[in-house]
Design a protein around this motif. Structure first.
Motif, mmCIF file in Angstrom:
data_model
loop_
_atom_site.group_PDB
_atom_site.id
_atom_site.type_symbol
_atom_site.label_atom_id
_atom_site.label_comp_id
_atom_site.label_asym_id
_atom_site.label_seq_id
_atom_site.Cartn_x
_atom_site.Cartn_y
_atom_site.Cartn_z
ATOM 1 N N GLU A 258 -5.605 14.689 6.077
ATOM 2 C CA GLU A 258 -7.172 14.617 5.201
ATOM 3 C C GLU A 258 -6.722 14.515 3.481
ATOM 4 O OE1 GLU A 258 -10.269 14.958 5.708
ATOM 5 O OE2 GLU A 258 -9.490 15.375 7.639
ATOM 6 N N ASP A 259 -5.143 14.576 3.254
ATOM 7 C CA ASP A 259 -4.630 14.372 1.838
ATOM 8 C C ASP A 259 -4.056 13.089 1.719
ATOM 9 O OD1 ASP A 259 -4.533 16.802 1.317
ATOM 10 O OD2 ASP A 259 -2.721 17.704 1.287
ATOM 11 N N PHE A 260 -3.332 12.244 2.676
ATOM 12 C CA PHE A 260 -3.705 10.930 3.209
ATOM 13 C C PHE A 260 -4.932 10.139 3.139
ATOM 14 C CE2 PHE A 260 -2.939 7.030 5.022
ATOM 15 C CZ PHE A 260 -1.740 6.836 4.125
ATOM 16 N N LYS A 261 -5.937 10.675 3.806
ATOM 17 C CA LYS A 261 -7.554 10.131 3.554
ATOM 18 C C LYS A 261 -7.553 9.273 2.339
ATOM 19 C CE LYS A 261 -10.412 11.256 6.328
ATOM 20 N NZ LYS A 261 -11.066 11.904 7.167
ATOM 21 N N ARG A 262 -7.415 11.035 1.144
ATOM 22 C CA ARG A 262 -7.916 11.355 -0.235
ATOM 23 C C ARG A 262 -7.255 9.438 -1.242
ATOM 24 N NH1 ARG A 262 -8.862 16.707 0.840
ATOM 25 N NH2 ARG A 262 -6.836 17.352 0.709
ATOM 26 N N ILE A 263 -6.087 10.095 -0.576
ATOM 27 C CA ILE A 263 -4.725 8.998 -1.784
ATOM 28 C C ILE A 263 -5.707 7.424 -1.112
ATOM 29 C CG2 ILE A 263 -2.517 7.959 -1.429
ATOM 30 C CD1 ILE A 263 -2.712 10.363 -3.354
ATOM 31 N N TYR A 264 -5.517 7.125 -0.055
ATOM 32 C CA TYR A 264 -6.511 6.346 0.546
ATOM 33 C C TYR A 264 -7.523 5.655 -0.788
ATOM 34 C CZ TYR A 264 -8.110 2.554 3.612
ATOM 35 O OH TYR A 264 -8.763 1.327 4.463
ATOM 36 N N SER A 265 -8.510 6.370 -0.376
ATOM 37 C CA SER A 265 -9.924 6.141 -1.121
ATOM 38 C C SER A 265 -9.535 5.915 -2.442
ATOM 39 C CB SER A 265 -10.303 7.564 -0.725
ATOM 40 O OG SER A 265 -12.014 7.417 -1.515
ATOM 41 N N SER A 266 -8.767 6.926 -3.180
ATOM 42 C CA SER A 266 -8.384 6.650 -4.726
ATOM 43 C C SER A 266 -8.115 5.623 -5.008
ATOM 44 C CB SER A 266 -7.692 7.259 -5.415
ATOM 45 O OG SER A 266 -6.956 7.845 -6.071
ATOM 46 N N ILE A 267 -7.084 5.125 -4.068
ATOM 47 C CA ILE A 267 -6.492 3.885 -4.324
ATOM 48 C C ILE A 267 -7.389 1.977 -3.944
ATOM 49 C CG2 ILE A 267 -4.584 2.045 -3.801
ATOM 50 C CD1 ILE A 267 -2.395 4.121 -3.200
ATOM 51 N N PHE B 30 0.596 -1.140 0.236
ATOM 52 C CA PHE B 30 -0.177 -0.142 -0.321
ATOM 53 C C PHE B 30 1.063 1.335 -0.413
ATOM 54 C CE2 PHE B 30 -1.958 3.437 2.273
ATOM 55 C CZ PHE B 30 -3.371 3.342 1.513
ATOM 56 N N PHE B 31 2.135 1.271 0.980
ATOM 57 C CA PHE B 31 3.025 2.394 0.928
ATOM 58 C C PHE B 31 3.639 2.894 -0.408
ATOM 59 C CE2 PHE B 31 2.933 1.880 5.767
ATOM 60 C CZ PHE B 31 1.931 2.708 5.532
ATOM 61 N N ASN B 32 3.756 1.751 -1.058
ATOM 62 C CA ASN B 32 4.582 1.586 -2.868
ATOM 63 C C ASN B 32 3.278 2.552 -3.318
ATOM 64 O OD1 ASN B 32 6.948 0.577 -2.090
ATOM 65 N ND2 ASN B 32 6.391 -1.305 -2.450
ATOM 66 N N SER C 71 -8.114 -3.389 5.440
ATOM 67 C CA SER C 71 -8.482 -3.990 6.196
ATOM 68 C C SER C 71 -8.031 -3.231 7.738
ATOM 69 C CB SER C 71 -7.794 -5.486 7.007
ATOM 70 O OG SER C 71 -6.360 -5.383 7.108
ATOM 71 N N ARG C 72 -6.695 -1.665 7.476
ATOM 72 C CA ARG C 72 -6.553 -0.846 8.644
ATOM 73 C C ARG C 72 -7.761 0.232 7.244
ATOM 74 N NH1 ARG C 72 -1.076 -1.477 11.096
ATOM 75 N NH2 ARG C 72 -2.043 0.163 12.499
ATOM 76 N N SER C 73 -7.524 0.899 8.887
ATOM 77 C CA SER C 73 -8.210 2.453 8.112
ATOM 78 C C SER C 73 -7.064 3.168 7.669
ATOM 79 C CB SER C 73 -9.284 3.335 9.160
ATOM 80 O OG SER C 73 -8.622 3.759 10.236
ATOM 81 N N ALA C 74 -7.265 4.161 6.892
ATOM 82 C CA ALA C 74 -6.575 5.779 6.494
ATOM 83 C C ALA C 74 -6.093 6.101 7.939
ATOM 84 C CB ALA C 74 -7.814 6.018 5.625
#
Length: 217
Positions: free
Chosen positions: A156-165, A91-93, A123-126
């Protein structure tokens, strides 16, 4: 019949790397006109310098990128048991890719059904993953440290990336990659019209040729 039998010498002894190559060839055989596939490495990993017995340790450093005029698909191959730690590394990659100039339309985690993996990528949240990044003390070259530097306190930026992926994500557990390659080669290598030994030799030659090309690049 087994298409690509490992032995104790040369490129056939590359362990998990041969599975990486077979997945690459499988996707290559699906390409249509105007598409291309690339075998890429993360963090400038030099394939030729990796010992044959160590390839499995570096499987997270390789991925396939399939491109067409309007889409890019990234395929991460894992022929191991997928743990929470493994999923986080993948995920981090992808976070770094999603945050770059690359326009990725699909992320695929491809695994061998032999390992009976289940999909735990999200399985883990943003919020949980962001906290893991924020509190990480790993060395600067680590992937998680690069993510930390990129996002700092930007939840919030991280959450947007998480949701996009997550929206672009697909989990694939393949039962038998050799059979899939066999099926994809039937017409190309004229399976119905030639001796089976010749047919499977052609597939083996294809796999060996691609392995050499990947390692030379």
């Amino acid at each position: 019949m087994t298409i690509y039998q490992p032995d104790s010498s040369g490129i056939n002894s590359l362990n998990g790397f041969s599975y990486q190559i077979r997945v690459f060839v499988f996707y290559m055989l699906q390409l249509n006109e105007g598409m291309q596939i690339e075998f890429e490495t993360i963090d400038d990993v030099n394939i030729r310098r990796i010992q044959a017995t160590q390839f499995d340790r570096y499987d997270g450093s390789f991925f396939n990128k399939i491109s067409s005029n309007n889409s890019n698909t990234v395929v991460q191959v894992k022929r191991t048991s997928i743990t929470e730690s493994t999923a986080e590394q993948v995920f981090f990659n992808w976070v770094l890719l999603e945050s770059s100039d690359n326009e990725i339309s699909k992320y695929v985690l491809f695994t061998d059904d032999e390992y009976k993996n289940v999909d735990i990528m999200f399985s883990r949240s943003a919020e949980d993953l962001f906290e893991l990044v924020r509190t990480s003390n790993k060395k600067a070259s680590a992937t998680i440290s690069k993510v930390k530097k990129l996002f700092q306190d930007k939840l919030e930026d991280f959450k947007r990336i998480y949701s996009s992926i997550k929206k672009k994500y697909e989990f694939v557990s393949s039962e038998n990659i050799d059979e899939k390659i066999d099926d994809a080669c039937k017409v190309l290598f004229r399976k119905a019209g030639i001796n089976s030994v010749v047919y499977y030799y052609r597939i083996k030659e294809l796999l060996q040729h691609v392995t050499v090309k990947v390692m030379d690049n």
